[in-house]
Write an enzyme that holds these catalytic residues in place. Structure first.
Site, short mmCIF file in Angstrom:
data_model
loop_
_atom_site.label_atom_id
_atom_site.label_comp_id
_atom_site.label_asym_id
_atom_site.label_seq_id
_atom_site.Cartn_x
_atom_site.Cartn_y
_atom_site.Cartn_z
N GLU A 259 36.54 30.77 -12.08
CA GLU A 259 36.28 29.52 -11.35
C GLU A 259 35.59 29.75 -10.01
O GLU A 259 34.88 28.87 -9.51
CB GLU A 259 37.61 28.75 -11.14
CG GLU A 259 38.60 29.36 -10.17
CD GLU A 259 39.55 30.37 -10.78
OE1 GLU A 259 40.61 30.64 -10.18
OE2 GLU A 259 39.23 30.90 -11.87
N HIS B 10 39.05 35.68 -11.96
CA HIS B 10 38.99 34.24 -11.63
C HIS B 10 37.56 33.72 -11.83
O HIS B 10 36.76 33.70 -10.89
CB HIS B 10 39.40 34.01 -10.17
CG HIS B 10 40.86 34.20 -9.90
ND1 HIS B 10 41.74 33.16 -9.80
CD2 HIS B 10 41.58 35.33 -9.73
CE1 HIS B 10 42.95 33.63 -9.56
NE2 HIS B 10 42.89 34.95 -9.51
N CYS C 33 44.07 34.87 -14.92
CA CYS C 33 44.89 35.75 -14.09
C CYS C 33 46.35 35.76 -14.59
O CYS C 33 46.63 36.32 -15.63
CB CYS C 33 44.77 35.37 -12.62
SG CYS C 33 45.27 36.72 -11.52
#
Length: 545
Positions: free
Chosen positions: A512, A510, A384
């Site tokens: 994750e 993102h 990001c």
């Protein structure tokens, strides 16, 4: 199953005892027995969602597939269950009151005086049952934020009392998570805080069905009997939860304590099979018996609070296990990176991750970290804002575009290589207005990204307002920063790579958020693998000298 069963998890004595992990662990055990299970979080704060909260206040903001900005506990739920959550899985007091006030303005209450009871409590009950109404789940576990006795939590506790009474004995139960502290001066565990916490719960009309006791030491049979007697629960329902070396041990610890067995008994559900935790335990085995070790620098601006990057830290655990590598994370505050300190802080690392964030504080340190990783050929992943810093660094130092920047940091930059989307420029309300949730991305053939995903089309979750400025795409590409992931609808750049670098990837999304125990995110798996290879090369080079 004909009827959805409901489990409520409350907390007492102290905050941060791990209600989310206990809820996720129980859900994992029930799921491993074949029950379709989901978890929701009720947060007593008045913010509509955590989207506008500083990470220092509340840890990371977790984003679901449908674009909901939610509490970080939903990340634990997804990582444990490997099942997507949604807007319905996180409810805040702000959202409850917003909904009730909107209904009042529309005249839905027919002129009645709007009150906490019944209007607020009815709204809470409706939100709790939302996930069970379509009969998609056998069991819904609801975690209530805060601790019993908090003023903010009272409407939720009252809603649970009413709902438990309405659903009936076999259809709902309450698990109360509490603390049994060890007093070193007395040399013993003390049960009085737990007794007071249960008493406070009972004053609200709720009897705990199961006690889960956080403790640093074993609970003796005498202590269990004492807690059972004075807290009005069966002794088999006094569950010990000792400190664990990793949160991923907790399901097995709860299995050993029989939490799932007691739960099924109280909900009058069949207990005729053992949980299938084969895949889970294989992950644990790899996690605890690594063959290699790498050190990765997490360059961020909220590193003092580890919960600010919770999903990233957990994704590294999943990716480490997949590679049979122990990933040591070195948290480095980007504000303290400069020309004098950078070599000392980064040169020994096997990989550099520049983390997400907002605002101008610490960004120059992030840009310096990107440059060092790019020039020294250290494996790099930018997420990001980290990807945006990579673009800015490349524009400044390779394209020689002086003062290139993001308009987030410098509104008057002569080279806005990162800029606001047109539709974002008129926005005045910040909450829930970013590019959120799952978006499609088309990958370039032969790119690192395509090799990582093994697919040309992917979907990833976003949470940002500023974008790669396509006006600079031709210049950046001509000098070696290639756009390898593009959104097919908006044509916005999602992924950049530097092909002449061994492993340099920046992503606007993102990754994750989508990493789980059962499905480690391929980008993190590939990054850790690249760090492992780099580490081996560095060791071989040292030996050759």
């Amino acid at each position: 199953m004909a009827e959805t069963k409901y489990i409520f998890v409350t907390g007492g004595v102290s905050s941060s005892l791990g209600k989310g992990i206990i809820a996720a662990s129980l859900a994992k055990l029930l799921q491993a027995r074949g029950y379709k299970t989901t978890i929701q979080k009720l947060d007593p704060y008045i913010n509509v969602d955590p989207g506008t909260l500083n990470p220092y206040e509340h840890g990371e903001c977790y984003v679901t597939e449908d674009g909901a900005e939610t509490d970080l506990d939903l990340g634990h739920y997804e990582r444990f269950l490997n099942v997507n959550t949604s807007q319905a899985n996180n409810v805040t007091t702000g959202r409850i009151y917003q909904s009730v006030i909107e209904k009042e303005r529309r005249g839905e209450f027919l002129g009645k005086t709007v009150q906490v009871v019944p209007h607020i409590t009815n709204e809470i009950k409706e939100r709790i049952q939302l996930l069970g109404k379509n009969h998609e789940y056998d069991i819904v576990i609801t975690e209530i934020g805060g601790t019993v006795g908090d003023i903010e939590s009272l409407p939720y506790i009252e809603a649970v009392r009413q709902l438990k009474w309405e659903l009936g004995d076999d259809n709902a139960l309450v698990i109360h998570l509490t603390l049994v502290p060890f007093l070193s001066a007395a040399g013993e565990l003390k049960t009085k805080p737990t007794q007071h916490s249960v008493k406070t719960l009972m004053e609200s009309g709720i009897k705990a069905d199961i006690l889960v006791c956080r403790t640093e030491h074993e609970l003796s049979d005498d202590i269990r009997r004492k807690l059972a007697l004075f807290c009005n629960v069966k002794q088999e329902a006094v569950i010990q939860s000792k400190d664990a070396s990793t949160i991923y041990d907790v399901p097995n610890m709860m299995l050993e304590e029989g939490l799932d067995t007691v739960t099924l008994k109280k909900l009058a559900l069949p207990d005729d099979s053992s949980p299938n935790l084969t895949q889970w335990n294989e992950f644990l085995k790899r996690h605890k018996n690594s063959k290699h070790e790498v050190t990765i620098g997490l360059i961020g601006k909220y590193v003092e609070l580890q919960d600010s990057y919770k999903s990233i830290l957990e994704a590294f655990i999943h990716a480490g296990a997949a590679n049979e590598v122990k990933v040591n994370i070195e948290s480095i505050h980007s504000e303290f990176i400069n020309d004098t300190t950078i070599k000392n802080k980064i040169s020994h690392l096997d990989g550099v991750l520049v983390a997400p964030g907002f605002g101008e504080r610490g960004v120059e340190g992030k840009i310096d970290a990107v440059r060092f990783a790019r020039e020294q050929k250290i494996p790099f992943l930018g997420i990001c804002l980290g990807m945006q810093m990579a673009v800015i660094e490349f524009a400044r130092n390779v394209l020689k575009l002086k003062n290139a920047n993001s308009t987030e940091m410098d509104a008057s930059t002569p080279h806005p290589v990162i800029d606001l989307m047109e539709e974002q420029k008129e926005i005045t309300h910040l909450g829930g207005t970013m590019r959120l949730g799952s978006w499609k991305c088309e990958l370039k053939e032969g790119s690192i990204a395509e090799g990582v995903y093994g697919n040309r089309t992917i979907n990833e979750r976003h949470r940002h307002r500023y974008e790669y400025n396509n006006k600079y795409a031709e210049q950046l590409e001509s000098q070696g920063m290639v756009s390898t992931g593009i959104n097919p609808d908006t044509k916005l750049v999602e992924i950049v790579e530097v092909p002449e670098h061994p492993w340099f990837v920046g992503v606007q999304y993102h990754p994750e958020y989508k990493s789980t125990v059962a499905s480690p995110h391929p980008l993190f798996v590939a990054f850790v693998k690249a760090a492992k290879e780099y580490s081996k090369q560095q060791k071989n080079a040292t030996l050759a000298q």
